[in-house]
Design an enzyme around this catalytic site. Structure first.
Site, PDB file in Angstrom:
ATOM      1  N   HIS A 176       0.818  -1.210   0.000  1.00  0.00           N
ATOM      2  CA  HIS A 176       0.000   0.000   0.000  1.00  0.00           C
ATOM      3  C   HIS A 176       0.855   1.264   0.000  1.00  0.00           C
ATOM      4  O   HIS A 176       0.331   2.386   0.034  1.00  0.00           O
ATOM      5  CB  HIS A 176      -0.925  -0.035   1.228  1.00  0.00           C
ATOM      6  CG  HIS A 176      -2.093   0.871   1.154  1.00  0.00           C
ATOM      7  ND1 HIS A 176      -2.362   1.817   2.117  1.00  0.00           N
ATOM      8  CD2 HIS A 176      -3.089   0.987   0.236  1.00  0.00           C
ATOM      9  CE1 HIS A 176      -3.473   2.469   1.805  1.00  0.00           C
ATOM     10  NE2 HIS A 176      -3.937   1.986   0.674  1.00  0.00           N
ATOM     11  N   LYS A 178       3.225   4.455  -0.959  1.00  0.00           N
ATOM     12  CA  LYS A 178       3.186   5.433  -2.048  1.00  0.00           C
ATOM     13  C   LYS A 178       4.395   6.356  -1.882  1.00  0.00           C
ATOM     14  O   LYS A 178       4.443   7.172  -0.951  1.00  0.00           O
ATOM     15  CB  LYS A 178       1.907   6.274  -2.017  1.00  0.00           C
ATOM     16  CG  LYS A 178       0.594   5.474  -2.027  1.00  0.00           C
ATOM     17  CD  LYS A 178      -0.116   5.661  -0.742  1.00  0.00           C
ATOM     18  CE  LYS A 178      -1.517   5.107  -0.664  1.00  0.00           C
ATOM     19  NZ  LYS A 178      -1.866   3.922  -1.344  1.00  0.00           N
ATOM     20  N   ASP A 183      16.513  11.452  -8.236  1.00  0.00           N
ATOM     21  CA  ASP A 183      17.950  11.748  -8.140  1.00  0.00           C
ATOM     22  C   ASP A 183      18.479  11.630  -6.715  1.00  0.00           C
ATOM     23  O   ASP A 183      19.435  12.323  -6.342  1.00  0.00           O
ATOM     24  CB  ASP A 183      18.245  13.158  -8.683  1.00  0.00           C
ATOM     25  CG  ASP A 183      18.217  13.199 -10.210  1.00  0.00           C
ATOM     26  OD1 ASP A 183      18.224  12.125 -10.833  1.00  0.00           O
ATOM     27  OD2 ASP A 183      18.177  14.313 -10.773  1.00  0.00           O
ATOM     28  N   HIS A 408      -9.679  10.423   1.761  1.00  0.00           N
ATOM     29  CA  HIS A 408      -8.693   9.377   1.511  1.00  0.00           C
ATOM     30  C   HIS A 408      -7.402   9.610   2.290  1.00  0.00           C
ATOM     31  O   HIS A 408      -6.515   8.759   2.305  1.00  0.00           O
ATOM     32  CB  HIS A 408      -8.381   9.300   0.006  1.00  0.00           C
ATOM     33  CG  HIS A 408      -7.642   8.061  -0.394  1.00  0.00           C
ATOM     34  ND1 HIS A 408      -6.273   8.038  -0.585  1.00  0.00           N
ATOM     35  CD2 HIS A 408      -8.068   6.798  -0.616  1.00  0.00           C
ATOM     36  CE1 HIS A 408      -5.904   6.809  -0.929  1.00  0.00           C
ATOM     37  NE2 HIS A 408      -6.968   6.043  -0.944  1.00  0.00           N
ATOM     38  N   LYS A 410      -4.561  10.007   5.244  1.00  0.00           N
ATOM     39  CA  LYS A 410      -4.188   9.229   6.421  1.00  0.00           C
ATOM     40  C   LYS A 410      -3.128  10.046   7.160  1.00  0.00           C
ATOM     41  O   LYS A 410      -1.944  10.006   6.841  1.00  0.00           O
ATOM     42  CB  LYS A 410      -3.595   7.875   6.035  1.00  0.00           C
ATOM     43  CG  LYS A 410      -4.461   7.059   5.037  1.00  0.00           C
ATOM     44  CD  LYS A 410      -3.959   7.192   3.637  1.00  0.00           C
ATOM     45  CE  LYS A 410      -4.570   6.218   2.655  1.00  0.00           C
ATOM     46  NZ  LYS A 410      -5.995   6.065   2.652  1.00  0.00           N
ATOM     47  N   ASP A 415      -0.226  16.780  19.864  1.00  0.00           N
ATOM     48  CA  ASP A 415       0.157  17.858  20.777  1.00  0.00           C
ATOM     49  C   ASP A 415       0.576  19.134  20.050  1.00  0.00           C
ATOM     50  O   ASP A 415       1.436  19.887  20.539  1.00  0.00           O
ATOM     51  CB  ASP A 415       1.302  17.390  21.698  1.00  0.00           C
ATOM     52  CG  ASP A 415       0.902  16.209  22.565  1.00  0.00           C
ATOM     53  OD1 ASP A 415      -0.298  16.104  22.886  1.00  0.00           O
ATOM     54  OD2 ASP A 415       1.777  15.389  22.899  1.00  0.00           O
TER      55      ASP A 415
END
Length: 513
Positions: A176, A178, A183, A408, A410, A415
């Site tokens: 999952h 991404k 470079d 979508h 996450k 704090d």
């Protein structure tokens, strides 16, 4: 009667076992035992990006990372294209989903053009998310500078889902992650897959998401994690999985078709504008401490130990919340352990705010059913829950960062001091099955930016489930005109959906959600 039934069960099980063994012999995984190890190309001051980043590191400290949040979908897409077009030595990318649409083809063509310039391109894709791309992947993979590998692929290509019938437990484990690294200098990590809905290419159907661009100390670590996955035992070269004619002209025709559209021209112009900022070193990065969290790729084989799992580190961090936790999780199924953790924090007088999708914005009803099992206990402990409602047509509301068609992202802030941005959903699948990754950014400014959304804006784009003094669940909505509406039942739910939620909640499938 019972003995007859048991004999039948044994016979069926034996036949199924034989069929599974036969299928695995007929459609085996490729042999990768003698595959050479491939490594990332480190940052070099001879590249434009490398020089800019090295100068920034020298000014701000070798242990610091420059970060820039990418909340806007168009910016997130343009930034990726701009970085790939600026590449001189290498591009390493890994994604769960890559669509054959405007954004997917533009990015794939940018990678191909980079390979044509002599840039080494390594593209690692989860086999679950590349529907309809077999021919294009085979064509690009044939290029001497372009290598594509697939994570836990099906050895049956058409129909691909048949692979689950005899190799379910392997194929149920997905990558999952991404990430994009160019470079060895700059990386982008976050929640976005590659597809039009993730970049808000069109306004009628899109996801709210968040990425972060990073340059500096954390990038070599990101490259090292990519190497771990690229060389892992769950990953296979495209040419060993996909067979058939290599048809590059078909890909080029598709590119021409996409590039001729008005929206593609607008996107590419945005990439030019983004490139100016990066290549001239004008991008205003915040230099701070950044930690990379990632599952060990052994998780893809089902053999990772607890200390190799991202969830172990996240639990340690969440356990240290001192004042408040602000969380956005598109798919939120806290299970017994997570519910206990969040409840303990709330009962310890910590402010716990959690935003997830409402029933009418979620795209996975089963996951929502899993969430509803724990909603009441979370509310009873004092956790503030918010459920993102359908996008408003009010212009002022649409300008809010957390207003859109479906959630979508996450991310969570702790704090008002640190913020996690990555691919990890708080659900059993992210915890135990899917491989995940993300950055923990020590940035009060970014953390406060998320927390401020929970200080007013979030309640105007969401339903807030609550318990009445009579212990009845109701949903509160602050409408666009400021009027307060109370729902006695799940907002927007049909009778059939309400029945399905109950039935799905009873099924023993939580471990897969």
């Amino acid at each position: 009667m019972m003995k007859t039934f048991l004999r039948l069960i044994i016979r069926v099980s034996l036949i199924a076992a034989i069929a599974i063994m036969a299928a695995r012999l007929m459609f085996p995984l490729p042999d990768i035992s003698n595959r050479p190890v491939s490594s990332a190309i480190p940052i070099s001051t001879t590249t434009p990006l490398g020089k800019i980043v090295s100068d920034g590191s020298a000014s701000h400290g070798e242990d610091k990372t420059g970060v820039f949040p990418l909340a806007n979908g168009h910016d997130a897409l343009a930034s990726r294209i701009a970085l790939i077009e600026a590449a001189v030595q290498s591009v390493d990318a890994q994604y769960y989903i890559w669509h054959n649409d405007t954004s997917g083809i533009l990015l794939m063509d940018a990678l191909y053009q980079a390979a044509e310039r002599g840039v080494r391109v390594r593209l690692l894709l989860d086999d679950n998310g590349v529907a309809g791309l077999d021919d294009f992947m085979a064509a690009l993979n044939a290029h001497e500078n372009f290598s594509i590998r697939l994570f836990n692929p099906s050895t049956i290509r058409r129909p691909k889902f048949l692979g689950y019938t005899f190799d379910f437990f392997r194929m149920n484990r997905r990558m999952h992650n991404k990430s994009l690294t160019v470079d060895g200098s700059v990386s982008i990590i976050g929640g976005r897959n590659i597809g039009d809905e993730y970049f808000q290419v069109f306004d009628d159907n899109y996801y709210i998401d968040l990425d972060v661009l990073a340059a500096g100390a954390v990038v070599p670590e990101t490259a090292r994690v990519f190497d771990q996955y690229w060389n892992s035992q769950s990953v296979f070269e495209v040419e060993t999985v996909i067979t058939g004619k290599v048809d590059l002209p078909a890909f080029q025709d598709r590119v021409e078709e996409v590039r001729s559209s008005a929206i593609a021209k607008e996107i590419l112009q945005g990439a030019v504008d983004s490139a100016t900022g990066y290549t001239n070193g004008d991008a205003e990065l915040e230099w701070t401490r950044v930690e990379l969290f990632a599952d060990d790729p052994a998780k893809g084989l089902g053999i990772a130990s607890p200390e190799q799992l991202l969830i172990t580190r996240l639990i340690e961090i969440l356990g240290g919340v001192e004042t408040r936790l602000d969380m956005v999780s598109a798919y939120f199924v806290p299970a017994v352990e997570g519910t206990a953790l969040f409840s303990l924090l709330a009962e310890s007088e910590k402010q716990i705010n959690i935003l997830t999708n409402a029933l009418n914005t979620t795209d996975v009803l089963m996951v929502y059913a899993g969430y509803t099992k724990y909603r009441r206990d979370l509310q009873a402990s004092g956790v503030n829950l918010y459920e993102l409602k359908l996008r408003s047509t009010n212009a002022e509301t649409q300008r809010m960062p957390l207003s859109g068609a479906s959630l979508h992202a996450k991310t969570f802030a702790i704090d008002d001091a640190r913020i996690f941005i990555g691919s990890f959903n708080f659900d059993p699948r992210s915890a135990a099955l899917n491989c995940e990754m993300g950055f923990l950014v020590h940035s009060p400014s970014l953390a406060v930016r998320l927390s401020e959304q929970f200080n007013g804006p979030v309640e105007r784009v969401s339903y807030q489930p609550m318990l009445t003094p009579e212990d009845k669940m109701v949903w509160q909505e602050v409408r666009e005109d400021g009027e307060l509406t109370i729902y006695q039942e799940e907002p927007g739910a049909t009778r059939l959906q309400q029945i399905l939620l109950v039935i799905l909640g009873l099924l023993p499938i939580e471990w897969m959600l």
